[in-house]
Design a protein around this motif. Structure first.
Motif, PDB file in Angstrom:
ATOM      1  N   LEU B  46      10.891   1.707  -3.049  1.00  0.00           N
ATOM      2  CA  LEU B  46      10.173   0.679  -2.291  1.00  0.00           C
ATOM      3  C   LEU B  46       8.881   0.304  -3.013  1.00  0.00           C
ATOM      4  O   LEU B  46       8.494  -0.856  -3.103  1.00  0.00           O
ATOM      5  CB  LEU B  46       9.866   1.160  -0.874  1.00  0.00           C
ATOM      6  N   ASP B  47       8.191   1.331  -3.553  1.00  0.00           N
ATOM      7  CA  ASP B  47       6.980   1.071  -4.335  1.00  0.00           C
ATOM      8  C   ASP B  47       7.297   0.186  -5.527  1.00  0.00           C
ATOM      9  O   ASP B  47       6.596  -0.765  -5.821  1.00  0.00           O
ATOM     10  CB  ASP B  47       6.400   2.393  -4.882  1.00  0.00           C
ATOM     11  N   SER B  51       6.039  -3.085  -4.012  1.00  0.00           N
ATOM     12  CA  SER B  51       4.647  -2.648  -4.010  1.00  0.00           C
ATOM     13  C   SER B  51       4.286  -1.910  -2.722  1.00  0.00           C
ATOM     14  O   SER B  51       3.166  -1.990  -2.235  1.00  0.00           O
ATOM     15  CB  SER B  51       3.702  -3.837  -4.160  1.00  0.00           C
ATOM     16  N   GLY B  52       5.278  -1.191  -2.159  1.00  0.00           N
ATOM     17  CA  GLY B  52       5.004  -0.369  -0.988  1.00  0.00           C
ATOM     18  C   GLY B  52       4.611  -1.144   0.260  1.00  0.00           C
ATOM     19  O   GLY B  52       4.147  -0.567   1.234  1.00  0.00           O
ATOM     20  N   ARG B  53       4.821  -2.452   0.289  1.00  0.00           N
ATOM     21  CA  ARG B  53       4.449  -3.289   1.439  1.00  0.00           C
ATOM     22  C   ARG B  53       3.040  -2.977   1.919  1.00  0.00           C
ATOM     23  O   ARG B  53       2.816  -2.642   3.074  1.00  0.00           O
ATOM     24  CB  ARG B  53       5.418  -3.072   2.604  1.00  0.00           C
ATOM     25  N   ALA B  54       2.067  -3.028   1.018  1.00  0.00           N
ATOM     26  CA  ALA B  54       0.727  -2.589   1.381  1.00  0.00           C
ATOM     27  C   ALA B  54      -0.357  -3.602   1.032  1.00  0.00           C
ATOM     28  O   ALA B  54      -1.531  -3.318   1.196  1.00  0.00           O
ATOM     29  CB  ALA B  54       0.430  -1.269   0.676  1.00  0.00           C
ATOM     30  N   PRO B  56      -2.863  -6.971   1.001  1.00  0.00           N
ATOM     31  CA  PRO B  56      -3.413  -7.991   1.899  1.00  0.00           C
ATOM     32  C   PRO B  56      -3.004  -9.392   1.466  1.00  0.00           C
ATOM     33  O   PRO B  56      -2.588  -9.606   0.324  1.00  0.00           O
ATOM     34  CB  PRO B  56      -4.927  -7.795   1.775  1.00  0.00           C
ATOM     35  N   LYS B 115      13.132  -6.795   7.384  1.00  0.00           N
ATOM     36  CA  LYS B 115      12.956  -5.707   6.412  1.00  0.00           C
ATOM     37  C   LYS B 115      13.965  -5.772   5.267  1.00  0.00           C
ATOM     38  O   LYS B 115      14.426  -4.748   4.781  1.00  0.00           O
ATOM     39  CB  LYS B 115      13.063  -4.334   7.097  1.00  0.00           C
ATOM     40  N   SER B 187       4.149  -3.838  -9.098  1.00  0.00           N
ATOM     41  CA  SER B 187       2.696  -3.715  -8.903  1.00  0.00           C
ATOM     42  C   SER B 187       1.940  -4.286 -10.080  1.00  0.00           C
ATOM     43  O   SER B 187       1.025  -5.093  -9.918  1.00  0.00           O
ATOM     44  CB  SER B 187       2.293  -2.250  -8.744  1.00  0.00           C
ATOM     45  N   ARG B 282       1.274  -6.600   3.776  1.00  0.00           N
ATOM     46  CA  ARG B 282       1.203  -5.388   4.606  1.00  0.00           C
ATOM     47  C   ARG B 282       1.691  -5.564   6.035  1.00  0.00           C
ATOM     48  O   ARG B 282       2.020  -4.592   6.701  1.00  0.00           O
ATOM     49  CB  ARG B 282      -0.225  -4.864   4.609  1.00  0.00           C
ATOM     50  N   LEU B 528      -2.543  -6.587  13.028  1.00  0.00           N
ATOM     51  CA  LEU B 528      -3.739  -5.787  12.821  1.00  0.00           C
ATOM     52  C   LEU B 528      -4.891  -6.409  13.607  1.00  0.00           C
ATOM     53  O   LEU B 528      -4.848  -7.583  13.937  1.00  0.00           O
ATOM     54  CB  LEU B 528      -4.127  -5.778  11.337  1.00  0.00           C
TER      55      LEU B 528
END
Lengths: 79, 557
Positions: B46-47, B51-54, B56, B115, B187, B282, B528
């Motif tokens: 996934l990373d 990119s790890g879904r992280a 902004p 997803k 990434s 994210r 968020l």
């Protein structure tokens, strides 16, 4: 899970690169020969681009300093 | 024809010195540094792929736009600016911006919340495995062909700098791109994309400023364009589009339906190299904002692409003529003409980085789809996670090698943008039709997805062949791609409806979260704190971008 942005903030990378480029161009611009200035239609393009890059680089670093991380860390639900 | 191309390319020689090479070397040191740092952060597949879904929205937004600011934009749009004048603005204001806003507001929730790894995976869940395989296959081929365009453009610049033969430049460029994507996966590609965007803007803005000074500002440019080969038509976007008496030979139906609707919506909403950027956001809101954040810079990108194209056509009377430089060379010619060492280094770095980013985007799109949607889904899905990360790296190498081959195909086209648009009409237009009908018409069946997509693609290809053979007369290559896209869309839609009526639809339980009006209640709300602010509202920001695009047309009607 180590999120990439915790490792290195892109704003710091761009800011740093632009400061270095800006410095190189500004110094080059100060010593540009008349011939080089004439090539750019009489504009001291190295000098001006250098100064602009210094400002942009500084702005990125300032942004990174003022807002270190953009919102809360994401949940690690994928793990 | 390719011979004339190579000769013309050799005429151009950039006068780079040690200072420029220092600037270039600094950039690639930073790029490799990011690659190494990102590699340490890559643990799971996934990373590697998302990119790890992280990330902004502002990073994914810039990456989204930068993924597209490769050879297509910089050389291609300047080439179009020189060849067709102000009508090139349609690509941005009726093409890209509305499509990007639509993607963010309407389609992104389906992509992100289901997803999925990729667009083909979405096709499998909405339709069936055969549709996924067909989509993945055509996508993989398209990405390799487009990677070839980026590689060719990259080699063109290296050739102009170093005077190397084109084939050597292509191979060396491919080696550099390969080194940098294999290091850190998506990434590092995303981070580099954002960086190259700023560097290329820093390099192109001086070209624009000096160019405008030379021709006497905007009014001087306008006057001189009128006297150039483009004439009065070079300054207008919508004038004379009731017929085809304009530089593009396109009427408003072709522009609005072909370019604006099918081609652009098709490209921006289903092109996985783009959508993948938003999938690494994210949360849902950040994913929706991704293309919309990108739409704002996109509005003003023509300043550094179309304007240099116009300046070039004014200054270089033999541009695009027999024996003269090709339209693709508009920007490098201007750099050579105006930029002193120093800024020249920044501009060259920006161009080289831009093509690498473009190619990296194609290759990372290719390796995700090949690994996940072809191998894992249809050949063998039983291996541990690390095995697929490794397969992804092998796919990267294969993709780059194949790109070397397709770079030589790209070398045969005088205007790479035209070639690219033809490819989009084959691959993206039918996909968009299938996707949009499947999204809004829940009765559409699994096999309707497959047959619609297949016949749409074949028809777009057939219309291009018939244009090339002289059977259809579309005037310009570009107009041919608008019509090809339109034909693909209509044929796909008709086939989809006919097949649907003859087959049984999927049960509603299998379509939850995949079609409009059937939300998946099991997916948690991932908003968020702060997402409700107006400046994070996709609808408000999206509407703002569309209004601005319309307003920007006013001086160029």
């Amino acid at each position: 899970m180590a999120a990439p942005q915790r490792l290195f903030d892109i704003r710091r990378v761009i800011g740093g690169l632009f400061l270095v480029y800006g410095l190189i161009l500004t110094v080059t611009g100060l010593f540009d020969s008349a011939q080089e200035i004439q090539k750019a239609e009489g504009i001291r393009i190295n000098l001006w681009t250098g100064i602009a890059m210094l400002v942009v680089g500084g702005a990125f670093l300032l942004w990174e300093r003022l807002r270190p991380s953009d919102g809360p860390a994401p949940s690690d639900e994928e793990e | 024809m390719p011979d004339a191309q190579l000769l013309a390319a050799q005429d151009l020689r950039l006068d780079v010195n040690v200072l420029d090479y220092v600037i270039l070397a600094l950039y690639f040191l930073v790029v490799l540094g990011i690659g190494f740092a990102a590699k340490r952060a890559v643990r799971t597949s996934l990373d590697f792929f998302l990119s790890g879904r992280a990330l902004p929205a502002w990073i994914t937004g810039l990456a989204f736009m930068s993924a597209n600011l490769g050879a297509t934009e910089v050389l291609g749009m300047a080439a179009n600016g020189a060849q067709y004048g102000a009508m090139t603005l349609h690509y941005y204001w009726i093409g890209a911006v509305p499509a990007m806003v639509f993607l963010g507001i309407v389609m992104m929730p389906f992509y992100y919340r289901s997803k999925v790894h990729s667009v083909p995976e979405f096709m499998r869940r909405r339709f069936n495995g055969a549709t996924q395989l067909l989509n993945a296959g055509t996508f993989a081929v398209a990405q390799i062909l487009i990677a070839g365009i980026n590689l060719y453009a990259l080699a063109l610049i290296m050739d102009a700098m170093l005077g190397w033969p084109l084939w050597l430049s292509i191979i060396v460029s491919a080696a550099i791109v390969l080194a940098y994507i294999t290091l850190g996966g998506l990434s590092s590609a995303i981070y580099n994309e954002v960086m190259q965007f700023f560097v290329i803007v820093a390099g192109l803005v001086p070209v624009v400023i000096i160019g405008l000074t030379r021709v006497g500002g905007f009014s001087g440019l306008g006057e001189k364009v009128k006297q150039s080969v483009l004439g009065e038509g070079g300054l207008h976007t919508w004038a004379h589009t009731a017929g085809t008496d304009n530089p593009l030979n396109a009427n408003w139906i072709g522009l609005v339906f072909g370019l604006g609707f099918v081609l652009s919506f098709g490209y921006w909403t289903t092109n996985f190299a783009e959508v993948q950027r938003a999938l690494s956001a994210r949360n849902t809101n950040a994913a929706r904002l991704t293309p919309i954040v990108a739409a704002y810079p996109k509005l003003v990108i023509p300043i550094v692409t179309v304007i240099p194209g116009l300046v070039a056509v004014v200054l270089f009377g033999n541009l695009g003529k027999d024996g003269g430089p090709t339209y693709n060379e508009a920007i490098p010619l201007l750099m050579n003409e105006f930029l002193p060492n120093g800024v020249l280094g920044v501009a060259v770095t920006g161009l080289l980085a831009s093509f690498m980013a473009g190619m990296a985007a194609n290759i990372s799109g290719f390796n995700t789809v090949f690994t996940q949607d072809i191998w894992k889904a249809h050949i063998n899905g039983d291996h541990p996670d690390e095995w697929y990360v490794r397969l992804g790296r092998i796919a990267t190498v294969v993709g780059v090698l194949a790109g070397i081959g397709t770079a030589f195909i790209a070398a045969g086209f005088g205007n790479i943008m035209n070639y690219l648009q033809s490819l989009f009409s084959f691959f993206n237009a039918p996909l968009f039709a299938t996707f949009i009908i499947g999204l809004f018409w829940r009765r559409m069946t699994a096999w309707a997805g497959f047959w619609g997509l297949l016949t749409g693609t074949v028809c777009a290809f057939a219309s291009y062949i018939l244009y090339k053979a002289g059977v259809f007369d579309f005037g310009t290559e570009l107009n041919a791609s608008f019509w090809g896209a339109g034909i693909a869309f209509v044929v796909d839609a008709i086939v989809s409806v006919v097949v649907t009526l003859a087959t049984t639809p999927k049960p509603e339980s299998e379509l939850r979260g995949l079609v409009y009006g059937l939300s998946d209640a099991s997916v948690a709300d991932d908003a968020l704190a702060g997402d409700t602010a107006w400046y994070r509202s996709p609808v408000i920001l999206g509407a703002g971008a569309v209004v601005l695009a319309a307003a920007f047309y006013l001086p160029f009607l």
